[in-house]
Design a protein around this motif. Sequence first.
Motif, short mmCIF file in Angstrom:
data_model
loop_
_atom_site.label_atom_id
_atom_site.label_comp_id
_atom_site.label_asym_id
_atom_site.label_seq_id
_atom_site.Cartn_x
_atom_site.Cartn_y
_atom_site.Cartn_z
N LYS A 9 44.77 51.38 36.79
CA LYS A 9 45.72 51.86 35.77
C LYS A 9 46.80 50.82 35.49
CE LYS A 9 45.30 56.78 36.74
NZ LYS A 9 45.99 57.94 37.33
N GLN A 10 47.25 50.16 36.54
CA GLN A 10 48.37 49.23 36.40
C GLN A 10 47.94 47.84 35.92
OE1 GLN A 10 51.57 50.17 37.07
NE2 GLN A 10 52.43 48.19 36.59
N PHE A 11 46.79 47.34 36.41
CA PHE A 11 46.47 45.93 36.18
C PHE A 11 45.15 45.68 35.46
CE2 PHE A 11 49.07 46.15 40.05
CZ PHE A 11 50.19 45.50 39.57
N GLY A 12 44.19 46.56 35.57
CA GLY A 12 42.88 46.35 34.95
C GLY A 12 41.77 46.81 35.87
N PRO A 13 40.53 46.78 35.38
CA PRO A 13 39.40 47.31 36.13
C PRO A 13 39.20 46.64 37.50
CG PRO A 13 38.78 46.83 33.87
CD PRO A 13 40.13 46.26 34.07
N VAL A 14 39.01 47.48 38.51
CA VAL A 14 38.74 47.03 39.87
C VAL A 14 37.25 47.16 40.12
CG1 VAL A 14 39.11 47.58 42.31
CG2 VAL A 14 41.03 47.67 40.71
N SER A 38 39.73 37.55 36.67
CA SER A 38 40.77 36.86 37.43
C SER A 38 42.17 37.01 36.84
CB SER A 38 40.42 35.38 37.58
OG SER A 38 40.31 34.77 36.32
N ALA A 39 42.28 37.21 35.53
CA ALA A 39 43.60 37.38 34.92
C ALA A 39 44.28 38.65 35.44
CB ALA A 39 43.48 37.42 33.41
N ALA A 44 48.23 41.24 39.36
CA ALA A 44 48.48 42.06 40.55
C ALA A 44 49.17 41.25 41.65
CB ALA A 44 47.17 42.64 41.07
N VAL A 45 48.71 40.04 41.87
CA VAL A 45 49.31 39.18 42.90
C VAL A 45 50.77 38.91 42.57
CG1 VAL A 45 49.30 36.85 43.89
CG2 VAL A 45 47.16 38.14 43.67
#
Length: 65
Positions: A9-14, A38-39, A44-45
Amino acid sequence: TLIMQTFSKQFGPVSFCKKLPTTNDPDTDVAFITFQNSADAEKAVEALKEGITLNTTWQHMTVNV
């Protein structure tokens, strides 16, 4: 899993998530997460380096990730 949904939800598909057994100490518990691109992983990092705390609700409880 809850971790995958929260990060997606926060960063993209896991694409993969592995949560190791709990140590009963939230400060030392870890999970390994792989994003589909990778983007999203970079976002997230950077957010984690800045100290972001992710909150989600599961079975009427608030969980900090």
